[in-house]
Design an enzyme around this catalytic site. Structure first.
Site, PDB file in Angstrom:
ATOM      1  N   CYS A  43       0.824  -1.209   0.000  1.00  0.00           N
ATOM      2  CA  CYS A  43       0.000   0.000   0.000  1.00  0.00           C
ATOM      3  C   CYS A  43       0.857   1.257   0.000  1.00  0.00           C
ATOM      4  O   CYS A  43       0.674   2.150  -0.830  1.00  0.00           O
ATOM      5  CB  CYS A  43      -0.932  -0.011   1.213  1.00  0.00           C
ATOM      6  SG  CYS A  43      -1.814   1.538   1.424  1.00  0.00           S
ATOM      7  N   CYS A  48      -1.301   1.689  -3.224  1.00  0.00           N
ATOM      8  CA  CYS A  48      -2.310   2.745  -3.051  1.00  0.00           C
ATOM      9  C   CYS A  48      -1.730   4.159  -2.991  1.00  0.00           C
ATOM     10  O   CYS A  48      -2.228   5.056  -3.674  1.00  0.00           O
ATOM     11  CB  CYS A  48      -3.089   2.516  -1.758  1.00  0.00           C
ATOM     12  SG  CYS A  48      -3.441   0.806  -1.400  1.00  0.00           S
ATOM     13  N   LYS A  51       0.259   5.324  -6.131  1.00  0.00           N
ATOM     14  CA  LYS A  51      -0.742   5.317  -7.208  1.00  0.00           C
ATOM     15  C   LYS A  51      -1.639   6.542  -7.125  1.00  0.00           C
ATOM     16  O   LYS A  51      -1.857   7.243  -8.111  1.00  0.00           O
ATOM     17  CB  LYS A  51      -1.555   4.016  -7.128  1.00  0.00           C
ATOM     18  CG  LYS A  51      -2.650   3.801  -8.150  1.00  0.00           C
ATOM     19  CD  LYS A  51      -3.970   4.453  -7.844  1.00  0.00           C
ATOM     20  CE  LYS A  51      -4.588   4.115  -6.527  1.00  0.00           C
ATOM     21  NZ  LYS A  51      -5.111   2.763  -6.407  1.00  0.00           N
ATOM     22  N   ALA A 115      12.090 -13.458   6.951  1.00  0.00           N
ATOM     23  CA  ALA A 115      11.923 -14.470   8.003  1.00  0.00           C
ATOM     24  C   ALA A 115      11.177 -15.666   7.434  1.00  0.00           C
ATOM     25  O   ALA A 115      10.317 -15.508   6.568  1.00  0.00           O
ATOM     26  CB  ALA A 115      11.144 -13.882   9.174  1.00  0.00           C
ATOM     27  N   TYR A 178      -8.537  -3.665 -11.359  1.00  0.00           N
ATOM     28  CA  TYR A 178      -8.267  -2.386 -10.709  1.00  0.00           C
ATOM     29  C   TYR A 178      -6.978  -1.752 -11.248  1.00  0.00           C
ATOM     30  O   TYR A 178      -6.967  -0.609 -11.669  1.00  0.00           O
ATOM     31  CB  TYR A 178      -8.008  -2.594  -9.211  1.00  0.00           C
ATOM     32  CG  TYR A 178      -9.174  -2.786  -8.295  1.00  0.00           C
ATOM     33  CD1 TYR A 178      -9.631  -1.740  -7.509  1.00  0.00           C
ATOM     34  CD2 TYR A 178      -9.765  -4.029  -8.123  1.00  0.00           C
ATOM     35  CE1 TYR A 178     -10.660  -1.919  -6.593  1.00  0.00           C
ATOM     36  CE2 TYR A 178     -10.796  -4.214  -7.200  1.00  0.00           C
ATOM     37  CZ  TYR A 178     -11.237  -3.154  -6.444  1.00  0.00           C
ATOM     38  OH  TYR A 178     -12.244  -3.337  -5.539  1.00  0.00           O
ATOM     39  N   GLU A 182      -6.726   1.511 -13.628  1.00  0.00           N
ATOM     40  CA  GLU A 182      -6.227   2.745 -13.007  1.00  0.00           C
ATOM     41  C   GLU A 182      -4.996   3.267 -13.753  1.00  0.00           C
ATOM     42  O   GLU A 182      -4.892   4.464 -14.043  1.00  0.00           O
ATOM     43  CB  GLU A 182      -5.878   2.489 -11.540  1.00  0.00           C
ATOM     44  CG  GLU A 182      -7.116   2.270 -10.683  1.00  0.00           C
ATOM     45  CD  GLU A 182      -6.840   2.029  -9.208  1.00  0.00           C
ATOM     46  OE1 GLU A 182      -7.782   2.127  -8.416  1.00  0.00           O
ATOM     47  OE2 GLU A 182      -5.684   1.729  -8.837  1.00  0.00           O
ATOM     48  N   THR A 311      -6.318  -2.754   1.484  1.00  0.00           N
ATOM     49  CA  THR A 311      -5.601  -2.311   2.676  1.00  0.00           C
ATOM     50  C   THR A 311      -6.485  -2.183   3.924  1.00  0.00           C
ATOM     51  O   THR A 311      -6.143  -2.721   4.976  1.00  0.00           O
ATOM     52  CB  THR A 311      -4.886  -0.974   2.377  1.00  0.00           C
ATOM     53  OG1 THR A 311      -3.736  -1.277   1.619  1.00  0.00           O
ATOM     54  CG2 THR A 311      -4.477  -0.234   3.630  1.00  0.00           C
ATOM     55  N   HIS A 435     -27.578  20.739  -1.941  1.00  0.00           N
ATOM     56  CA  HIS A 435     -27.668  21.300  -3.282  1.00  0.00           C
ATOM     57  C   HIS A 435     -26.715  22.473  -3.460  1.00  0.00           C
ATOM     58  O   HIS A 435     -26.540  23.245  -2.516  1.00  0.00           O
ATOM     59  CB  HIS A 435     -29.117  21.772  -3.508  1.00  0.00           C
ATOM     60  CG  HIS A 435     -29.378  22.243  -4.891  1.00  0.00           C
ATOM     61  ND1 HIS A 435     -29.412  21.386  -5.970  1.00  0.00           N
ATOM     62  CD2 HIS A 435     -29.597  23.486  -5.389  1.00  0.00           C
ATOM     63  CE1 HIS A 435     -29.652  22.093  -7.065  1.00  0.00           C
ATOM     64  NE2 HIS A 435     -29.764  23.363  -6.741  1.00  0.00           N
ATOM     65  N   GLU A 440     -26.469  14.550  -4.516  1.00  0.00           N
ATOM     66  CA  GLU A 440     -27.871  14.756  -4.117  1.00  0.00           C
ATOM     67  C   GLU A 440     -28.806  13.852  -4.915  1.00  0.00           C
ATOM     68  O   GLU A 440     -29.898  13.522  -4.464  1.00  0.00           O
ATOM     69  CB  GLU A 440     -28.286  16.221  -4.256  1.00  0.00           C
ATOM     70  CG  GLU A 440     -28.364  16.740  -5.672  1.00  0.00           C
ATOM     71  CD  GLU A 440     -28.773  18.213  -5.721  1.00  0.00           C
ATOM     72  OE1 GLU A 440     -29.854  18.535  -5.208  1.00  0.00           O
ATOM     73  OE2 GLU A 440     -28.013  19.039  -6.271  1.00  0.00           O
TER      74      GLU A 440
HETATM   75  P1  NDP Z   1      -7.587  -7.940 -10.484  1.00  0.00           P
HETATM   76  O1  NDP Z   1      -7.890  -9.284  -9.964  1.00  0.00           O
HETATM   77  O2  NDP Z   1      -8.452  -6.798 -10.129  1.00  0.00           O
HETATM   78  O3  NDP Z   1      -7.488  -8.003 -12.064  1.00  0.00           O
HETATM   79  C1  NDP Z   1      -6.676  -8.897 -12.728  1.00  0.00           C
HETATM   80  C2  NDP Z   1      -6.953  -8.783 -14.201  1.00  0.00           C
HETATM   81  O4  NDP Z   1      -6.017  -9.567 -14.922  1.00  0.00           O
HETATM   82  C3  NDP Z   1      -8.330  -9.280 -14.589  1.00  0.00           C
HETATM   83  O5  NDP Z   1      -8.825  -8.430 -15.585  1.00  0.00           O
HETATM   84  C4  NDP Z   1      -8.050 -10.691 -15.092  1.00  0.00           C
HETATM   85  O6  NDP Z   1      -8.959 -11.112 -16.069  1.00  0.00           O
HETATM   86  C5  NDP Z   1      -6.706 -10.491 -15.763  1.00  0.00           C
HETATM   87  N1  NDP Z   1      -5.943 -11.730 -15.819  1.00  0.00           N
HETATM   88  C6  NDP Z   1      -5.703 -12.600 -14.819  1.00  0.00           C
HETATM   89  N2  NDP Z   1      -4.940 -13.616 -15.246  1.00  0.00           N
HETATM   90  C7  NDP Z   1      -4.700 -13.405 -16.551  1.00  0.00           C
HETATM   91  C8  NDP Z   1      -3.996 -14.107 -17.551  1.00  0.00           C
HETATM   92  N3  NDP Z   1      -3.382 -15.258 -17.274  1.00  0.00           N
HETATM   93  N4  NDP Z   1      -3.941 -13.588 -18.788  1.00  0.00           N
HETATM   94  C9  NDP Z   1      -4.579 -12.430 -19.071  1.00  0.00           C
HETATM   95  N5  NDP Z   1      -5.274 -11.702 -18.177  1.00  0.00           N
HETATM   96  C10 NDP Z   1      -5.326 -12.190 -16.924  1.00  0.00           C
HETATM   97  O7  NDP Z   1      -6.076  -7.696 -10.048  1.00  0.00           O
HETATM   98  P2  NDP Z   1      -5.160  -6.414 -10.024  1.00  0.00           P
HETATM   99  O8  NDP Z   1      -3.794  -6.922 -10.304  1.00  0.00           O
HETATM  100  O9  NDP Z   1      -5.700  -5.322 -10.878  1.00  0.00           O
HETATM  101  O10 NDP Z   1      -5.260  -5.955  -8.517  1.00  0.00           O
HETATM  102  C11 NDP Z   1      -5.052  -6.890  -7.452  1.00  0.00           C
HETATM  103  C12 NDP Z   1      -5.937  -6.572  -6.301  1.00  0.00           C
HETATM  104  O11 NDP Z   1      -5.449  -5.442  -5.616  1.00  0.00           O
HETATM  105  C13 NDP Z   1      -7.362  -6.216  -6.691  1.00  0.00           C
HETATM  106  O12 NDP Z   1      -8.171  -7.345  -6.801  1.00  0.00           O
HETATM  107  C14 NDP Z   1      -7.797  -5.313  -5.595  1.00  0.00           C
HETATM  108  O13 NDP Z   1      -8.382  -6.096  -4.588  1.00  0.00           O
HETATM  109  C15 NDP Z   1      -6.516  -4.679  -5.117  1.00  0.00           C
HETATM  110  N6  NDP Z   1      -6.415  -3.287  -5.609  1.00  0.00           N
HETATM  111  C16 NDP Z   1      -7.303  -2.365  -5.149  1.00  0.00           C
HETATM  112  C17 NDP Z   1      -7.248  -1.067  -5.584  1.00  0.00           C
HETATM  113  C18 NDP Z   1      -8.236  -0.074  -5.081  1.00  0.00           C
HETATM  114  O14 NDP Z   1      -8.869  -0.332  -4.059  1.00  0.00           O
HETATM  115  N7  NDP Z   1      -8.428   1.054  -5.762  1.00  0.00           N
HETATM  116  C19 NDP Z   1      -6.238  -0.620  -6.533  1.00  0.00           C
HETATM  117  C20 NDP Z   1      -5.366  -1.672  -6.974  1.00  0.00           C
HETATM  118  C21 NDP Z   1      -5.458  -2.950  -6.508  1.00  0.00           C
HETATM  119  P3  NDP Z   1     -10.357 -11.820 -15.687  1.00  0.00           P
HETATM  120  O15 NDP Z   1     -11.270 -10.725 -15.257  1.00  0.00           O
HETATM  121  O16 NDP Z   1     -10.775 -12.446 -16.968  1.00  0.00           O
HETATM  122  O17 NDP Z   1     -10.058 -12.817 -14.613  1.00  0.00           O
END
Ligand code: NDP
Length: 452
Positions: A43, A48, A51, A115, A178, A182, A311, A435, A440
């Site tokens: 994070c 986070c 980013k 560790a 995500y 982003e 997080t 407003h 709203e």
């Molecule tokens: P996500 O799980 O959100 O997305 C992974 C993406 O990669 C999906 O679109 C998935 O496709 C694709 N994918 C997975 N495996 C393959 C593959 N072998 N080949 C091609 N495409 C693939 O993971 P992120 O890495 O974006 O983020 C990890 C986690 O971190 C998130 O789930 C979230 O919980 C957290 N996060 C939160 C944020 C926030 O709160 N703003 C910001 C960043 C991260 P498919 O959909 O088809 O499975």
């Protein structure tokens, strides 16, 4: 038996630091914590925080254009990545130092070392030192996963994106979650030509269909070249860049390829197998509601458990663990109704069920409105925001709220309180509007857009 520590935490990220601080500072436990990288974890160091600062940096060109429409005479300047990166690094140094101070003040002994677990009550550092401990908490988080395609080494992940020597001109972002969405927006905002390739039918799978469609349309309108239903077969180095060969038979060249194809729990080589712990399919550590593993002295919190990878969730799990084990206050964290925001441009804030998930559960009413907000309408922009409520027909409870708008993350935090309290649609209706705001609309939608 006397132990060197009451608790040994492996991993200095959000979950581990909170657990260590509370166990030691609030409950007087003797706590050691090992971190092999920088204190603060994903994070703070490579997630986070940096980013969100990049999101802020990338939003200025739009703000400048709007300022002009509002009568300001402004001229576009260039973005100096090196200036930003230097300030970013300084900010991360400051935050890391703050984490260390917090732990020190709470009486936690920090070991800057990897560790591993030797047995249920013993850990070994990379330095060779060993400690006995009554309890072990694994809070090692996750790590980017890149599929095994030819040329994968030419790609970077979110770990490296903050340290680029220079911004690319053309970037390929692979994935639709995500991180991919982003960073597609961040890079686009910083003036990079961005293509996003995603294997599924629409980016941001799992979110409300209408909301993610809204985000995808807005991203495309801002110039991001989104290709759904496609994947990358291989990457090749060329004299002028990196060539991506795509499953649809096309090829394109980029200066930077960012893989954001999910993250995997950081469990390899920790000694968990030797404990007899069976890991889940993605390598996650199975735990019960108290974050306890099948080995009674070993607990795990955060992304390494693969519950909800956010997080604030890791922090709550870590806190609940410390209260339970050291404060004699059995506490669980309820993983229902956790709100989150995707910091795309525009942002998407979400809590509760999507229309699709709610419909599968019970009869619902859908209240939704999409409109051009005052601020950007005045500036002559076509941007639309989306406000959406999913309501249970029988109980009238609001089951889900989805917002696509500037600052949607801020709005959804507040809506989540009401929804968490079990607010009904009539509670929303009774609440007087503020407003003029975008939010709203959440309390002024009177007629359902549809019933399902
Ligand atoms: P996500 O799980 O959100 O997305 C992974 C993406 O990669 C999906 O679109 C998935 O496709 C694709 N994918 C997975 N495996 C393959 C593959 N072998 N080949 C091609 N495409 C693939 O993971 P992120 O890495 O974006 O983020 C990890 C986690 O971190 C998130 O789930 C979230 O919980 C957290 N996060 C939160 C944020 C926030 O709160 N703003 C910001 C960043 C991260 P498919 O959909 O088809 O499975």
């Amino acid at each position: 038996m006397t132990f060197d520590y009451d608790l040994f935490v492996i991993g200095g990220g959000s979950g581990g630091v909170r657990a260590a601080r509370v166990a030691s500072g609030d409950w007087g436990a003797r706590v050691g914590l090992a971190e092999e990288s920088r204190m603060g974890g994903t994070c703070v160091i490579r997630g986070c925080v940096p980013k969100k600062l990049m999101v802020f940096a990338s939003a200025f060109p739009e703000a400048i254009a709007e300022a002009r429409a509002y009568g300001w005479s402004v001229t576009d300047g260039a973005f100096d990545w090196t200036v930003f990166r230097t300030r970013l690094e300084a900010e991360l140094d400051r935050l890391e130092a703050a984490y260390r101070t917090t732990l020190k003040t709470a009486g936690v002994i920090v070991h800057d070392s990897r560790a591993t677990i030797v047995d249920p009550h013993r850990v070994r550092l990379a330095t060779g030192e060993e400690f006995t401990t009554r309890h072990i908490l694994v809070a090692t988080g996750g790590w980017p996963f890149v599929p095994d395609i030819p040329g994968k080494d030419l790609a970077i992940t979110s770990n490296e994106i903050f340290h680029l020597p220079a911004l690319p001109k053309r970037a390929l972002v692979v994935g639709g979650g995500y991180i991919a969405s982003e960073f597609a927006c961040i890079l686009n905002g910083l003036g990079v030509a961005v293509s996003q390739y995603y294997r599924g039918a629409q980016i941001l799978r799992g979110f409300d269909d209408e909301a993610r469609g809204h985000v995808a349309n807005a991203m495309q309108a801002r110039g991001i070249d989104i290709h759904c239903g496609t994947d990358i077969l291989r990457l090749e180095q060329t004299a002028t860049g990196i060539r991506a060969v795509v499953t649809d038979g096309t090829e394109a060249e980029f200066d930077l390829v960012l893989y954001a194809t999910g993250r995997r729990p950081n469990t390899a080589g920790l000694g968990l197998e030797a404990l007899g712990l069976e890991l889940g399919r993605s390598g996650e550590i199975p735990v019960d509601a108290y974050s306890q593993t099948a080995v009674p002295s070993v607990f795990a919190v955060g992304d390494v458990t693969g519950r909800i990878n956010l997080t604030p969730v890791a922090i709550r799990e870590g806190h609940a663990f410390a209260d339970t084990v050291f404060g004699a206050k059995p506490t669980t964290f309820d993983h229902e109704l956790v709100a989150s925001a995707v910091f795309t441009q525009p942002e998407m804030g979400s809590v509760g069920l999507s229309e699709e998930a709610a419909k599968a559960q019970e009869p619902i009413e859908i209240y939704a409105t999409s409109f051009r907000p005052m601020k950007t309408l005045f500036a002559g922009k076509q941007d639309r925001v989306l406000m959406k409520l999913i309501v249970a027909q029988a109980s009238r409870k609001v089951l889900g709220c989805h917002i696509v708008a500037p600052e949607a993350g801020e709005m959804i935090q507040l809506a989540a309180i009401a929804i968490r309290m079990g607010a009904t649609k009539e509670d929303f209706d009774r609440t007087c509007a503020v407003h003029p705001t975008m939010a709203e609309e959440l309390v002024t939608m009177r007629k359902p857009a549809r019933i399902a």
